[in-house]
Scaffold this motif. Structure first.
Motif, PDB file in Angstrom:
ATOM      1  N   PRO A  47     -21.741 -54.295 -22.815  1.00 61.30           N
ATOM      2  CA  PRO A  47     -20.621 -53.378 -23.064  1.00 61.30           C
ATOM      3  C   PRO A  47     -19.838 -53.112 -21.786  1.00 61.30           C
ATOM      4  CG  PRO A  47     -22.690 -52.175 -23.013  1.00 61.30           C
ATOM      5  CD  PRO A  47     -23.048 -53.631 -22.935  1.00 61.30           C
ATOM      6  N   MET A  48     -18.556 -52.943 -21.929  1.00 59.61           N
ATOM      7  CA  MET A  48     -17.703 -52.545 -20.807  1.00 59.61           C
ATOM      8  C   MET A  48     -17.829 -51.035 -20.603  1.00 59.61           C
ATOM      9  SD  MET A  48     -14.052 -54.487 -20.651  1.00 59.61           S
ATOM     10  CE  MET A  48     -13.851 -55.989 -19.707  1.00 59.61           C
ATOM     11  N   VAL A  49     -18.157 -50.636 -19.390  1.00 61.07           N
ATOM     12  CA  VAL A  49     -18.315 -49.216 -19.068  1.00 61.07           C
ATOM     13  C   VAL A  49     -17.296 -48.860 -17.993  1.00 61.07           C
ATOM     14  CG1 VAL A  49     -19.890 -47.396 -18.353  1.00 61.07           C
ATOM     15  CG2 VAL A  49     -20.764 -49.402 -19.600  1.00 61.07           C
ATOM     16  N   PRO A  50     -16.081 -48.466 -18.379  1.00 62.83           N
ATOM     17  CA  PRO A  50     -15.069 -48.127 -17.379  1.00 62.83           C
ATOM     18  C   PRO A  50     -15.418 -46.812 -16.678  1.00 62.83           C
ATOM     19  CG  PRO A  50     -14.240 -47.696 -19.582  1.00 62.83           C
ATOM     20  CD  PRO A  50     -15.569 -48.352 -19.759  1.00 62.83           C
ATOM     21  N   LYS A  51     -15.199 -46.783 -15.373  1.00 68.91           N
ATOM     22  CA  LYS A  51     -15.540 -45.600 -14.584  1.00 68.91           C
ATOM     23  C   LYS A  51     -14.372 -45.060 -13.775  1.00 68.91           C
ATOM     24  CE  LYS A  51     -19.409 -45.601 -12.389  1.00 68.91           C
ATOM     25  NZ  LYS A  51     -20.507 -45.985 -11.477  1.00 68.91           N
ATOM     26  N   GLY A  52     -13.357 -45.895 -13.526  1.00 67.20           N
ATOM     27  CA  GLY A  52     -12.256 -45.391 -12.715  1.00 67.20           C
ATOM     28  C   GLY A  52     -11.100 -46.369 -12.664  1.00 67.20           C
ATOM     29  N   MET A  53     -10.039 -45.934 -11.987  1.00 67.53           N
ATOM     30  CA  MET A  53      -8.829 -46.745 -11.806  1.00 67.53           C
ATOM     31  C   MET A  53      -8.362 -46.629 -10.365  1.00 67.53           C
ATOM     32  SD  MET A  53      -6.477 -46.169 -15.198  1.00 67.53           S
ATOM     33  CE  MET A  53      -6.167 -44.451 -14.818  1.00 67.53           C
ATOM     34  N   PHE A  54      -7.584 -47.617  -9.979  1.00 67.60           N
ATOM     35  CA  PHE A  54      -6.959 -47.606  -8.649  1.00 67.60           C
ATOM     36  C   PHE A  54      -5.594 -48.268  -8.758  1.00 67.60           C
ATOM     37  CE2 PHE A  54      -5.905 -49.060  -4.446  1.00 67.60           C
ATOM     38  CZ  PHE A  54      -6.287 -47.990  -3.639  1.00 67.60           C
ATOM     39  N   TYR A  55      -4.588 -47.650  -8.120  1.00 68.83           N
ATOM     40  CA  TYR A  55      -3.221 -48.167  -8.217  1.00 68.83           C
ATOM     41  C   TYR A  55      -2.631 -48.317  -6.823  1.00 68.83           C
ATOM     42  CZ  TYR A  55       1.737 -48.509  -9.382  1.00 68.83           C
ATOM     43  OH  TYR A  55       3.037 -48.937  -9.494  1.00 68.83           O
ATOM     44  N   ASN A  56      -2.053 -49.495  -6.554  1.00 63.98           N
ATOM     45  CA  ASN A  56      -1.386 -49.778  -5.285  1.00 63.98           C
ATOM     46  C   ASN A  56       0.118 -49.776  -5.523  1.00 63.98           C
ATOM     47  OD1 ASN A  56      -0.389 -50.728  -2.860  1.00 63.98           O
ATOM     48  ND2 ASN A  56      -1.838 -52.416  -2.690  1.00 63.98           N
ATOM     49  N   PRO A  57       0.840 -48.776  -5.029  1.00 65.19           N
ATOM     50  CA  PRO A  57       2.284 -48.701  -5.306  1.00 65.19           C
ATOM     51  C   PRO A  57       3.091 -49.769  -4.599  1.00 65.19           C
ATOM     52  CG  PRO A  57       1.643 -46.963  -3.770  1.00 65.19           C
ATOM     53  CD  PRO A  57       0.378 -47.640  -4.203  1.00 65.19           C
ATOM     54  N   TYR A  58       2.536 -50.407  -3.562  1.00 61.44           N
ATOM     55  CA  TYR A  58       3.294 -51.412  -2.827  1.00 61.44           C
ATOM     56  C   TYR A  58       3.463 -52.709  -3.603  1.00 61.44           C
ATOM     57  CZ  TYR A  58       3.064 -48.501   1.347  1.00 61.44           C
ATOM     58  OH  TYR A  58       3.214 -47.486   2.245  1.00 61.44           O
ATOM     59  N   ASN A  59       2.492 -53.047  -4.439  1.00 65.21           N
ATOM     60  CA  ASN A  59       2.610 -54.276  -5.233  1.00 65.21           C
ATOM     61  C   ASN A  59       2.413 -54.029  -6.721  1.00 65.21           C
ATOM     62  OD1 ASN A  59      -0.111 -53.766  -5.300  1.00 65.21           O
ATOM     63  ND2 ASN A  59      -0.689 -55.575  -4.111  1.00 65.21           N
ATOM     64  N   ASN A  60       2.393 -52.755  -7.129  1.00 61.05           N
ATOM     65  CA  ASN A  60       2.254 -52.371  -8.539  1.00 61.05           C
ATOM     66  C   ASN A  60       0.984 -52.931  -9.172  1.00 61.05           C
ATOM     67  OD1 ASN A  60       4.712 -51.007  -8.467  1.00 61.05           O
ATOM     68  ND2 ASN A  60       5.871 -52.807  -9.084  1.00 61.05           N
ATOM     69  N   LEU A  61      -0.051 -53.105  -8.362  1.00 60.77           N
ATOM     70  CA  LEU A  61      -1.306 -53.664  -8.857  1.00 60.77           C
ATOM     71  C   LEU A  61      -2.225 -52.533  -9.304  1.00 60.77           C
ATOM     72  CD1 LEU A  61      -2.834 -56.303  -9.284  1.00 60.77           C
ATOM     73  CD2 LEU A  61      -3.785 -56.041  -6.985  1.00 60.77           C
ATOM     74  N   LEU A  62      -2.648 -52.593 -10.570  1.00 60.22           N
ATOM     75  CA  LEU A  62      -3.532 -51.575 -11.150  1.00 60.22           C
ATOM     76  C   LEU A  62      -4.894 -52.186 -11.418  1.00 60.22           C
ATOM     77  CD1 LEU A  62      -4.001 -48.747 -12.456  1.00 60.22           C
ATOM     78  CD2 LEU A  62      -3.176 -49.751 -14.602  1.00 60.22           C
ATOM     79  N   PHE A  63      -5.941 -51.522 -10.928  1.00 63.58           N
ATOM     80  CA  PHE A  63      -7.318 -51.938 -11.177  1.00 63.58           C
ATOM     81  C   PHE A  63      -7.979 -50.946 -12.127  1.00 63.58           C
ATOM     82  CE2 PHE A  63      -6.619 -53.844  -6.956  1.00 63.58           C
ATOM     83  CZ  PHE A  63      -7.020 -55.143  -7.209  1.00 63.58           C
TER      84      PHE A  63
END
Length: 1087
Positions: A452-468
């Motif tokens: 199962p996928m267990v998401p725990k958090g997010m991270f966003y880089n505004p310089y390249n619009n990359l979302l983790f």
């Protein structure tokens, strides 16, 4: 849970081989400098009273300048300094030393001084968050350090302990400073080194003159249970803006690690908080703990979460708030909420910083959004909630560019929804089956595993619009809707937190303290620790007897600083624990990992040789043809060198160091005041400082060269200046600002390996990743240099990386050319009676032709403003002291060509207007301004206060906003315009004419009357005078006669003979007087 260091088994032969391979593959430069001692700079802060004392250092706490330099500058009567100016001092000095290979620093510093070494210090001030209050600028000052003998006694000057000193400047609005120390090129080779020197606003001076923390009490013992085998935690702060960093996670203690030097040194502080527990039906919590779980640092405020309570503490930063706004104690916020997590916002925007708090308990599913302005603990607005009724928010990130709030939500009942929020992406329930691929685009058609996928958090880089999105997986997306699954990360592991350099690097820490690395834009993930590459690196450190690595250690946190990855590690050595900050050499670890997996043993003759498979066809990658950086980086730089001392040894004393302080302070003071609306003839902030002294500089040099300067100090004017011609350093700048129509071009130079493979140029391309393809265009051209076995690429950046007006440009009133052009067009020029060289006057009846300059404070360029602008009069008055600000309605009536109330102040023959025709649009080719001052305008019928014509001061606003398409800059200039010779109104002119005529006729009549009556008046006055004299004479005669008789009677008793003579004489006199009384009176009247 594993520690950050290796398990330290007994080294095998193969591990020694790895170390040998690493040494053999070291670059040629290391071989070239192997005999050069390894030296490093050392920098501490000293207050003035501690200068010249060994082992002394101070914390950066005081922020106000010191007024102690009058006694130092007053004797400098033969120096170019102005005796009328007030020179202040910064409270601190930078003390600079260096050491090499563990040798005595004292001997090394003496050796460096005798061989001509002079440290060069570059202080970079970080721009403030609140650009509404402070000007945004990229400012640096470069200073040369001054040698100073320590105050301790020594046998001879040549063996005295010495150090170098420079002032440590402070700039309003900046609390974060980077100090780069380099060599002047003489003496030993010492690599450049950067230090974080930040103001600590969480200190307070006690009555005994010691500094204590305001947030709590310092703990001086680093007990091993605080750190050993304790899980690492992320370091959260506003990137490049937080002067003090804070890190919690000390088990069962309400203590935090606090640092103002980015963990070069740190302090363990027990916080002064109440430690209440609010566990209840509304705030369910299994147990109470004193641990500080979440800690976030902003520019002036610290936030912490303990259990379900949130506190903040604002530091004392006079340079930010211009007053003492520090908190007296920790303040609790969101008192009616149960907070399960704080989420950081890594970047500030719109002049504010942000912090988010996620709720739990009764109000599960809300995000409290705090806006931090530095004055208090933030403004916490109404909380957004989940997109459905029953849900739980796991994480939240804020996209300041688009002003969007992204939430990672666990939905329990999706039957009801919220129209205010939009679901962007639904995370799959199970981990996809990549089937040997490094990455997989999630399209919904792929197969899945049973994990199962267990998401725990997010991270966003505004310089390249990359979302983790991370958990036991890693998803990445460039548009927040389409995601890519990175299959290199093992699904058996779980990510604990991510750290990002915001320059293309991402490091990942798992729950088992593994460290992974991802280069943004690629899909390959690398495990840095534990790994074979790490083992090779540790083996080399052991061989070098490094003190930064032990067999017993625990990683406290992992973070990026200046594009480099660092660990904060707790080391145990002989039962003594200490915290160290050490570099994680990512490139070396990756190289060692590849060498360990791809090598061959080939037999050549009677012995085996090593050969390696090269995965990179190029040996060197260089950047060439880089333009001068300042026009793009907008970095302003000043230069200051210490005053020359006339002592033969070259050592400075306390007076010369104080003079250095005052000169640096005044240099930055001139920079801060160089924002006057009237442009100087010379576009440089230091021009006014030395303009009246330049002619005498040869005289000052003559005095110094003959040892006759006062106080044995020689101040060279050229040593204090602004630098406009910095050269490129063969690397891309940290940031680029481009205005409309500008471009940034450079070349990437790749050298091919000689025997690696058959080079095919058509298979080599340069890839470019654009964060916003709609805003940025890149043109790449390739050129193959066969004769040099190289490939040359040209890159051309057409649109700015930072869209908007580049900092450091301003609009100024070109008074010099305006006067010249107005004199030419009007055939004359009349200034005011009382001339003010700073604000020349313009005559009312002349056509006024204004001109403006665009001044670049970074490059020193100054050119005529060629764009369109709107000019409006926004205030005015007969004198400077009576200037009144006009309301919006009045501004419209006084300036708009549509006005029908007879209130216009000025007009122009230009026909171009704004879209609503409310105001005229002007250019540098406009037909000029004609002053009107109509009946209902404020300048109409101005009463003159002297015999000269009336004057008026107009407050003029010039702006190109909305009317100029030649630039992204919205320029705005407000300046005073002095107009003289204003006409009087008809009524007042008639009144003055009548009054003047009446006065004139009256004066003429009085004059004629006076001339006619003058002879009669003279005759009457003469007669009157004659009568008065006659009366006076008669009175005198009778008085004299009576006196004589009394005198005769008195004398008779003494001698009769004498009496006879006297009587006879008296009788004769009387007779004579009686004969001609009228003749005597006439003579007296004539006289």
């Amino acid at each position: 849970m594993r520690p950050a260091g290796p398990s330290w088994p007994k080294l095998r032969i193969m591990r020694s081989l790895w170390a040998l391979l690493a040494v053999l593959l070291a670059s040629w430069r290391l071989w070239a400098i192997q005999d050069i001692p390894e030296c490093t700079w050392q920098v501490v802060l000293n207050k003035f009273e501690r200068v010249g004392k060994n082992g002394m250092s101070d914390r950066f706490f005081d922020q106000e300048p010191l007024e102690t330099l009058d006694s130092v500058f007053t004797p400098l009567v033969d120096a170019p300094t102005d005796q009328g100016e007030k020179y202040l001092s910064f409270p601190y000095y930078l003390k600079i030393n260096y050491s090499c290979n563990g040798e005595s620093s004292e001997a090394q510093v003496r050796k460096g001084h005798l061989t001509g070494l002079k440290p060069v210090v570059l202080v970079t001030f970080q721009s403030p968050v609140n650009f509404h209050h402070w000007k945004i600028e990229q400012l640096q000052i470069q200073m040369e350090a001054a040698p100073f003998r320590n105050k301790e006694q020594c046998i001879a000057d040549e063996i005295c302990v010495m150090s170098w000193y420079t002032p440590m400047p402070i700039k309003n609005g900046s609390v974060v400073m980077r100090v780069d120390v380099s060599s002047n090129g003489l003496g030993p080779f010492i690599p450049n080194k950067r230090f974080q020197v930040n103001i600590n606003g969480f200190l307070q001076r006690q009555q005994d003159n010691t500094l204590h923390f305001t947030v709590g009490n310092e703990i001086f013992s680093l007990i091993p249970r605080y750190f050993m085998n304790v899980s690492s935690r992320p370091l959260w702060h506003t990137v490049d803006q937080a002067p003090v960093l804070i890190l919690g996670g000390i088990p069962d203690e309400k203590s935090v690690l606090l640092t103002d030097t980015s963990f070069t040194d740190s302090f363990l502080v027990e916080l002064n908080i109440d430690s209440c527990w609010v566990g209840s039906f509304y705030c369910p919590q299994a147990s109470f703990t004193a641990t500080i779980y979440d800690a976030i640092a902003t520019e002036s405020t610290l936030f912490i979460r303990q259990n379900q309570l949130v506190y903040y503490f604002t530091g004392t930063y006079l340079t930010l708030h211009e007053s003492n706004r520090g908190s007296g104690s920790w303040v609790r916020v969101l008192a009616n909420e149960c907070i399960k997590r704080l989420c950081p916002v890594h970047f500030h925007s719109n002049g504010s910083e942000y912090v988010m708090a996620l709720t739990t308990g009764k109000r599960e599913g809300y995000v409290h959004f705090g806006t931090i302005t530095g004055k208090d603990g933030g403004l916490w607005g109404p909380p957004p909630s989940c997109p459905v009724v029953n849900c739980s928010i796991t994480w939240a990130v804020f996209d300041a560019g688009d002003y969007n709030l992204l939430m990672l939500v666990e939905i329990q009942d999706p039957t009801t929804g919220n129209d205010n929020l939009v679901i962007l992406y639904t995370i799959p329930e199970f981990i996809p089956d990549a089937r040997g691929l490094q990455f997989l685009m999630i399209l919904g058609t792929e197969s899945y595993t049973n994990f199962p996928m267990v998401p725990k958090g997010m991270f966003y880089n505004p310089y390249n619009n990359l979302l983790f999105i991370w958990g036991n997986f890693l998803l990445q997306s460039y548009n927040k809707e389409n995601f890519i699954y990175l299959a290199d990360f093992p699904k058996e592991q779980s990510i604990k937190y991510l750290v990002n350099s915001f320059h293309g690097d991402t490091a990942i820490v798992t729950e088992t303290e593994e460290i992974w690395y991802l280069l943004e834009g690629s899909y390959r993930m690398y495990k840095l620790f534990p790994s074979k590459g790490w083992e090779v690196y540790i083996s080399l450190q052991v061989m070098q007897q490094s003190s930064l690595y032990t067999s017993s250690e625990t990683m406290v946190t992992l973070f990026y600083e200046d594009r480099k990855l660092y660990q904060l590690v707790y080391l145990m050595n002989e039962k003594q624990g200490r915290l160290v900050k050490r570099l994680v050499p990512v490139e070396q670890l990756l190289m060692y990992e590849q060498l360990g997996n791809h090598y061959l043993l080939k037999r050549q003759g009677n012995h085996l040789t090593l050969s390696f498979t090269s995965f990179c066809p190029f040996t060197v990658m260089r950047l060439r043809d880089l333009p001068n950086p300042q026009i793009y980086t907008r970095q302003e730089r000043y230069q200051a060198r210490p005053p020359r001392v006339l002592e033969p040894s070259g050592f400075h004393d306390e007076n010369s160091l104080a003079v250095y302080q005052g000169l640096v302070y005044y240099l930055l003071y001139l920079h801060s005041k160089y924002h006057k609306p009237y442009a100087d003839p010379v576009h440089d902030p230091t021009w006014r400082w030395w303009k009246n002294k330049k002619l005498d500089q040869d005289y000052y040099f003559y005095l110094a060269s003959n040892l006759r300067s006062a106080s044995n100090v020689y101040i060279e004017m050229a040593s204090y200046e602004k630098i406009y011609d910095l050269k490129a350093e063969h690397e891309l700048p940290e940031r680029i600002f481009l205005d409309k129509g500008n471009s940034y071009a450079f070349s990437v130079f790749l050298t091919v390996r000689e025997h690696s493979f058959e080079f095919q140029p058509d298979k080599v391309d340069l890839g470019v990743v654009l964060a916003d393809p709609g805003c940025i265009e890149v043109v790449v051209k390739q050129k193959v240099l066969i004769n040099r076995n190289s490939v040359l690429f040209w890159g051309n950046l057409m649109v700015p990386v930072f869209i908007g007006c580049p900092p450091g440009k301003r609009l100024a009133f070109d008074i010099t050319y305006t006067l010249e052009y107005n004199r030419l067009q009007n055939k004359h020029y009349f200034d005011c009676v009382h001339i003010d060289p700073e604000m020349p006057c313009f005559l009312f009846r002349d056509i006024f032709y204004p001109f403006f300059l665009i001044q670049d404070l970074v490059t020193g360029e100054s050119g005529s403003f060629q764009g369109s602008y709107v000019l409006t009069v926004v205030g005015g008055g007969p004198t400077i002291d009576t200037i009144k600000e006009y309301s919006e309605e009045e501004i419209y009536r006084f300036n708009s060509p549509l006005d029908k109330t007879n209130s216009l102040i000025w007009t122009t023959k230009n026909t171009t207007t704004t879209k609503d025709s409310a105001f005229n649009i002007m250019t540098h080719q406009s037909l000029g301004i004609e002053w009107l001052c109509l009946e209902n305008s404020p300048c109409h019928d101005t009463i003159p206060h002297t015999i000269f014509a009336p004057e008026f001061f107009f407050k003029v606003l010039v702006s190109n906003r909305g009317v100029d398409k030649s630039t992204y800059c919205d320029y705005q200039l407000i300046f005073l315009l002095h107009i003289h010779g204003l006409p009087l109104s008809a009524k007042r002119a008639l009144f003055i004419l009548m009054v003047s005529s009446s006065v004139f006729i009256g004066l003429v009549t009085l004059y004629i009357t006076f001339c006619l009556l003058l002879p009669l008046m003279v005759k009457a006055c003469s007669a009157l005078r004659w009568k008065i004299n006659n009366i006076i004479t008669s009175e005198s005669y009778y008085t004299y006669t009576a006196s004589s008789r009394v005198l005769s009677g008195t004398s008779g008793t003494r001698s009769r003979g004498s009496s006879s003579v006297s009587s006879g004489v008296s009788s004769k006199v009387v007779e004579g007087n009686q004969e001609a009384p009228e003749e005597t009176l006439k003579k007296q009247s004539i006289t």
